[in-house]
Write an enzyme that holds these catalytic residues in place. Sequence first.
Site, PDB file in Angstrom:
ATOM      1  N   ASN A   1       0.290  18.159 -21.434  1.00 29.46           N
ATOM      2  CA  ASN A   1       0.102  17.019 -22.453  1.00 29.46           C
ATOM      3  C   ASN A   1       0.048  17.452 -24.116  1.00 29.46           C
ATOM      4  O   ASN A   1      -0.473  16.765 -24.987  1.00 29.46           O
ATOM      5  CB  ASN A   1      -1.327  16.623 -22.224  1.00 29.46           C
ATOM      6  CG  ASN A   1      -1.305  15.961 -20.947  1.00 29.46           C
ATOM      7  OD1 ASN A   1      -0.408  15.289 -20.429  1.00 29.46           O
ATOM      8  ND2 ASN A   1      -2.561  15.932 -20.241  1.00 29.46           N
TER       9      ASN A   1
ATOM     10  N   GLU B   1      -4.032  17.413 -12.060  1.00 30.64           N
ATOM     11  CA  GLU B   1      -4.475  17.756 -13.351  1.00 30.64           C
ATOM     12  C   GLU B   1      -5.755  17.712 -13.311  1.00 30.64           C
ATOM     13  O   GLU B   1      -6.730  17.220 -14.038  1.00 30.64           O
ATOM     14  CB  GLU B   1      -4.135  16.488 -14.222  1.00 30.64           C
ATOM     15  CG  GLU B   1      -3.870  16.891 -15.759  1.00 30.64           C
ATOM     16  CD  GLU B   1      -3.264  15.881 -16.446  1.00 30.64           C
ATOM     17  OE1 GLU B   1      -2.078  15.383 -16.302  1.00 30.64           O
ATOM     18  OE2 GLU B   1      -3.947  15.509 -17.561  1.00 30.64           O
TER      19      GLU B   1
ATOM     20  N   HIS C   1       9.557   8.076 -27.726  1.00 31.68           N
ATOM     21  CA  HIS C   1       8.515   8.834 -27.089  1.00 31.68           C
ATOM     22  C   HIS C   1       8.638  10.292 -27.695  1.00 31.68           C
ATOM     23  O   HIS C   1       7.787  10.856 -28.244  1.00 31.68           O
ATOM     24  CB  HIS C   1       8.621   8.796 -25.729  1.00 31.68           C
ATOM     25  CG  HIS C   1       7.563   9.952 -25.121  1.00 31.68           C
ATOM     26  ND1 HIS C   1       6.194   9.587 -25.310  1.00 31.68           N
ATOM     27  CD2 HIS C   1       7.882  11.072 -24.408  1.00 31.68           C
ATOM     28  CE1 HIS C   1       5.441  10.631 -24.521  1.00 31.68           C
ATOM     29  NE2 HIS C   1       6.296  11.507 -23.900  1.00 31.68           N
TER      30      HIS C   1
ATOM     31  N   ARG D   1       1.112  -1.184  -0.099  1.00 32.43           N
ATOM     32  CA  ARG D   1      -0.047  -0.052   0.044  1.00 32.43           C
ATOM     33  C   ARG D   1       0.812   1.493  -0.052  1.00 32.43           C
ATOM     34  O   ARG D   1       0.268   2.221   0.626  1.00 32.43           O
ATOM     35  CB  ARG D   1      -0.863   0.010   1.288  1.00 32.43           C
ATOM     36  CG  ARG D   1      -1.944  -1.134   1.071  1.00 32.43           C
ATOM     37  CD  ARG D   1      -3.241  -0.797   1.883  1.00 32.43           C
ATOM     38  NE  ARG D   1      -4.083  -1.970   1.606  1.00 32.43           N
ATOM     39  CZ  ARG D   1      -4.072  -2.874   2.502  1.00 32.43           C
ATOM     40  NH1 ARG D   1      -3.286  -2.825   3.416  1.00 32.43           N
ATOM     41  NH2 ARG D   1      -4.975  -3.950   2.363  1.00 32.43           N
TER      42      ARG D   1
ATOM     43  N   LYS E   1       7.893  22.702 -14.581  1.00 38.45           N
ATOM     44  CA  LYS E   1       7.502  21.441 -14.128  1.00 38.45           C
ATOM     45  C   LYS E   1       7.029  21.727 -12.549  1.00 38.45           C
ATOM     46  O   LYS E   1       5.592  21.462 -12.335  1.00 38.45           O
ATOM     47  CB  LYS E   1       8.402  20.086 -14.356  1.00 38.45           C
ATOM     48  CG  LYS E   1       7.696  18.937 -13.962  1.00 38.45           C
ATOM     49  CD  LYS E   1       6.560  18.365 -15.238  1.00 38.45           C
ATOM     50  CE  LYS E   1       5.711  17.224 -14.613  1.00 38.45           C
ATOM     51  NZ  LYS E   1       6.236  15.709 -15.197  1.00 38.45           N
TER      52      LYS E   1
ATOM     53  N   HIS F   1       0.891   9.700 -28.153  1.00 38.99           N
ATOM     54  CA  HIS F   1       0.869   8.124 -27.674  1.00 38.99           C
ATOM     55  C   HIS F   1      -0.134   7.283 -28.504  1.00 38.99           C
ATOM     56  O   HIS F   1       0.146   6.209 -28.595  1.00 38.99           O
ATOM     57  CB  HIS F   1      -0.438   8.391 -26.221  1.00 38.99           C
ATOM     58  CG  HIS F   1       0.370   9.060 -25.208  1.00 38.99           C
ATOM     59  ND1 HIS F   1      -0.494   9.412 -24.133  1.00 38.99           N
ATOM     60  CD2 HIS F   1       1.554   9.070 -24.747  1.00 38.99           C
ATOM     61  CE1 HIS F   1       0.780   9.786 -23.052  1.00 38.99           C
ATOM     62  NE2 HIS F   1       1.698   9.656 -23.897  1.00 38.99           N
TER      63      HIS F   1
ATOM     64  N   LYS G   1       3.616  11.598 -11.681  1.00 40.39           N
ATOM     65  CA  LYS G   1       2.452  10.491 -12.537  1.00 40.39           C
ATOM     66  C   LYS G   1       3.528   9.212 -12.413  1.00 40.39           C
ATOM     67  O   LYS G   1       4.752   9.191 -12.926  1.00 40.39           O
ATOM     68  CB  LYS G   1       2.476  11.098 -13.825  1.00 40.39           C
ATOM     69  CG  LYS G   1       1.584  12.147 -13.693  1.00 40.39           C
ATOM     70  CD  LYS G   1       1.271  12.457 -15.203  1.00 40.39           C
ATOM     71  CE  LYS G   1       0.006  13.397 -15.462  1.00 40.39           C
ATOM     72  NZ  LYS G   1      -0.427  13.622 -16.933  1.00 40.39           N
TER      73      LYS G   1
ATOM     74  N   ARG H   1      -2.082  21.723 -15.490  1.00 42.72           N
ATOM     75  CA  ARG H   1      -1.083  20.479 -15.697  1.00 42.72           C
ATOM     76  C   ARG H   1      -1.550  19.905 -16.957  1.00 42.72           C
ATOM     77  O   ARG H   1      -0.397  19.260 -17.735  1.00 42.72           O
ATOM     78  CB  ARG H   1      -1.215  19.592 -14.782  1.00 42.72           C
ATOM     79  CG  ARG H   1      -0.038  18.556 -14.747  1.00 42.72           C
ATOM     80  CD  ARG H   1       0.121  17.579 -13.477  1.00 42.72           C
ATOM     81  NE  ARG H   1       1.217  16.831 -13.701  1.00 42.72           N
ATOM     82  CZ  ARG H   1       1.790  15.772 -12.886  1.00 42.72           C
ATOM     83  NH1 ARG H   1       1.405  16.033 -11.793  1.00 42.72           N
ATOM     84  NH2 ARG H   1       2.845  15.026 -13.111  1.00 42.72           N
TER      85      ARG H   1
HETATM   86  N1  LIG Z   1       5.562  10.426 -15.537  1.00 35.14           N
HETATM   87  C1  LIG Z   1       5.631  11.352 -16.275  1.00 35.14           C
HETATM   88  O1  LIG Z   1       5.265  12.455 -15.871  1.00 35.14           O
HETATM   89  C2  LIG Z   1       6.149  11.132 -17.700  1.00 35.14           C
HETATM   90  C3  LIG Z   1       6.710  12.339 -18.399  1.00 35.14           C
HETATM   91  C4  LIG Z   1       6.978  12.024 -19.505  1.00 35.14           C
HETATM   92  C5  LIG Z   1       7.490  10.846 -20.159  1.00 35.14           C
HETATM   93  N2  LIG Z   1       7.066   9.770 -19.328  1.00 35.14           N
HETATM   94  C6  LIG Z   1       7.446   8.416 -19.847  1.00 35.14           C
HETATM   95  O2  LIG Z   1       8.876   8.235 -19.878  1.00 35.14           O
HETATM   96  C7  LIG Z   1       9.107   7.371 -20.948  1.00 35.14           C
HETATM   97  C8  LIG Z   1      10.234   7.808 -21.723  1.00 35.14           C
HETATM   98  O3  LIG Z   1      11.348   8.055 -21.118  1.00 35.14           O
HETATM   99  P1  LIG Z   1      12.922   7.829 -21.739  1.00 35.14           P
HETATM  100  O4  LIG Z   1      13.016   8.607 -22.705  1.00 35.14           O
HETATM  101  O5  LIG Z   1      13.676   8.195 -20.457  1.00 35.14           O
HETATM  102  O6  LIG Z   1      13.203   6.290 -22.040  1.00 35.14           O
HETATM  103  P2  LIG Z   1      13.766   5.221 -21.277  1.00 35.14           P
HETATM  104  O7  LIG Z   1      13.591   4.942 -19.770  1.00 35.14           O
HETATM  105  O8  LIG Z   1      13.285   4.128 -22.092  1.00 35.14           O
HETATM  106  O9  LIG Z   1      15.075   5.284 -21.514  1.00 35.14           O
HETATM  107  C9  LIG Z   1      15.628   5.368 -23.029  1.00 35.14           C
HETATM  108  C10 LIG Z   1      16.876   4.305 -23.320  1.00 35.14           C
HETATM  109  O10 LIG Z   1      17.980   4.864 -22.720  1.00 35.14           O
HETATM  110  C11 LIG Z   1      18.589   4.092 -22.038  1.00 35.14           C
HETATM  111  N3  LIG Z   1      19.303   4.782 -20.903  1.00 35.14           N
HETATM  112  C12 LIG Z   1      18.859   5.427 -19.704  1.00 35.14           C
HETATM  113  N4  LIG Z   1      19.744   6.143 -19.105  1.00 35.14           N
HETATM  114  C13 LIG Z   1      20.832   6.013 -20.054  1.00 35.14           C
HETATM  115  C14 LIG Z   1      22.127   6.748 -19.766  1.00 35.14           C
HETATM  116  N5  LIG Z   1      22.543   7.610 -18.891  1.00 35.14           N
HETATM  117  N6  LIG Z   1      23.178   6.118 -20.841  1.00 35.14           N
HETATM  118  C15 LIG Z   1      22.825   5.339 -21.729  1.00 35.14           C
HETATM  119  N7  LIG Z   1      21.687   4.615 -21.915  1.00 35.14           N
HETATM  120  C16 LIG Z   1      20.796   5.185 -20.898  1.00 35.14           C
HETATM  121  C17 LIG Z   1      17.546   3.225 -21.217  1.00 35.14           C
HETATM  122  O11 LIG Z   1      18.012   1.847 -20.859  1.00 35.14           O
HETATM  123  C18 LIG Z   1      16.815   3.055 -22.510  1.00 35.14           C
HETATM  124  O12 LIG Z   1      17.147   1.788 -23.562  1.00 35.14           O
HETATM  125  C19 LIG Z   1       7.715   7.098 -21.484  1.00 35.14           C
HETATM  126  O13 LIG Z   1       7.044   5.745 -21.133  1.00 35.14           O
HETATM  127  C20 LIG Z   1       6.947   8.043 -21.126  1.00 35.14           C
HETATM  128  O14 LIG Z   1       5.519   7.696 -21.150  1.00 35.14           O
HETATM  129  C21 LIG Z   1       6.492   9.941 -18.379  1.00 35.14           C
END
Ligand SMILES: NC(=O)c1ccc[n+]([C@@H]2O[C@H](COP(=O)([O-])OP(=O)(O)OC[C@H]3O[C@@H](n4cnc5c(N)ncnc54)[C@H](O)[C@@H]3O)[C@@H](O)[C@H]2O)c1
Length: 361
Positions: A244, A235, A264, A120, A225, A251, A142, A240
């Site tokens: 988007n 939101e 992404h 929890r 942010k 998406h 989020k 907030r």
């Molecule tokens: N929660 C939120 O508010 C929010 C906001 C924006 C995006 N997101 C989410 O974030 C995700 C995308 O995040 P992302 O782009 O970080 O993707 P990710 O976490 O998949 O990382 C991208 C790639 O880089 C690699 N990697 C990470 N750090 C590294 C480093 N320092 N050196 C080398 N390789 C590295 C990872 O292993 C992966 O293969 C999506 O799922 C999206 O929906 C969430």
Amino acid sequence: MKKRTLILKNNKYNILISKDQNEFILALKKIITTNTLFIITDRNVKKLYLKYLADLLKEQGFNIKTAIISAGETGKNIKNLSALYDKALEKNLDRKSCVISLGGGVVGDIVGFFAATYMRGIDFIQVPTTLISMTDSSIGGKTAINTNHGKNIAGTFYQPKFVWINPSFLETLPMQQVKSGLAEVIKYSIIFDKKFYYYLFNMFEKGVISSSSFDYIIYQSCLYKVKVVKKDEKETTGLRSLLNFGHTFAHALETITKYKKFLHGEALAIGMLFAAKLSSELKICSDETYQRVKNILIEANFNLKTKINCTKFLSLMKKDKKAVNGNINFVLIKDIGKATNYYVKDDIVLNVLRKFFGIMK
Ligand SMILES: NC(=O)c1ccc[n+]([C@@H]2O[C@H](COP(=O)([O-])OP(=O)(O)OC[C@H]3O[C@@H](n4cnc5c(N)ncnc54)[C@H](O)[C@@H]3O)[C@@H](O)[C@H]2O)c1
């Protein structure tokens, strides 16, 4: 690099931006009440930074446990989440333990969901390692996993106890991933700040991003942010949801291409261009503003061309959480730096989609 600390006062947590590990340890010790830390990372980040972080914390006397998930967007799934619960039980993690998410947005989102729901809810700390996670996903609480029907379909709002952003981790991030992160940074400029837009535009025009520019854009993005989350954590007021911008489209594009064709940020770049097109078609912004959005994305070297089945695409966009009673809530722009929420009827969206993909072919 000058240390900077941002505080999300209503949630009482600090965001430390610093390349100095001693500052991290000092801050961590102030907030932590347990000796057991569970570090979760993905396969790629494990090879780069898991030993470094685990050793750093062990030196301070912490008891370190670890778990690894598969890397990339497809890793944000229920199977991996379920495996984390098993792993945590195996390692005797109790309600007082604390989880550290070490990685990008994928790790952060799934680990946040795990922390929110394991027994929890247990404490968690974000240590982001990608540009997207440093500028966006590690802040604001989020958390999510994807399902077969779409992205981020299951999730919670659950704030971390602390965020440590160390821009040095970017040194190993592949260029394509850096670019993907820049899309979120460009997003802040388009929705909130014309001056920042021009700063970024000039930076892309020069073609080189210095380490101090990275420090600046990370800090600036975190400021936006934090400001937004402070005022509209869940939101509910419409503020907030401005974040988007471009996301409903992005998406759907990620889902329809099974997370294989676009990162992404790459999908977001096309999504922002579509949102700008919709804004200009509805006469909410001028054609020049649409052109400015296009120009910065081209200057940042995004590929904006793709082909899609528009009817199927529309039905996917309607499954996004931003759709209410079948109408889609889009974030549209009035000008660079000025965004607004807007419900758009299906037939209009479909028309603009057809025009848009006509141009994009
Ligand atoms: N929660 C939120 O508010 C929010 C906001 C924006 C995006 N997101 C989410 O974030 C995700 C995308 O995040 P992302 O782009 O970080 O993707 P990710 O976490 O998949 O990382 C991208 C790639 O880089 C690699 N990697 C990470 N750090 C590294 C480093 N320092 N050196 C080398 N390789 C590295 C990872 O292993 C992966 O293969 C999506 O799922 C999206 O929906 C969430």
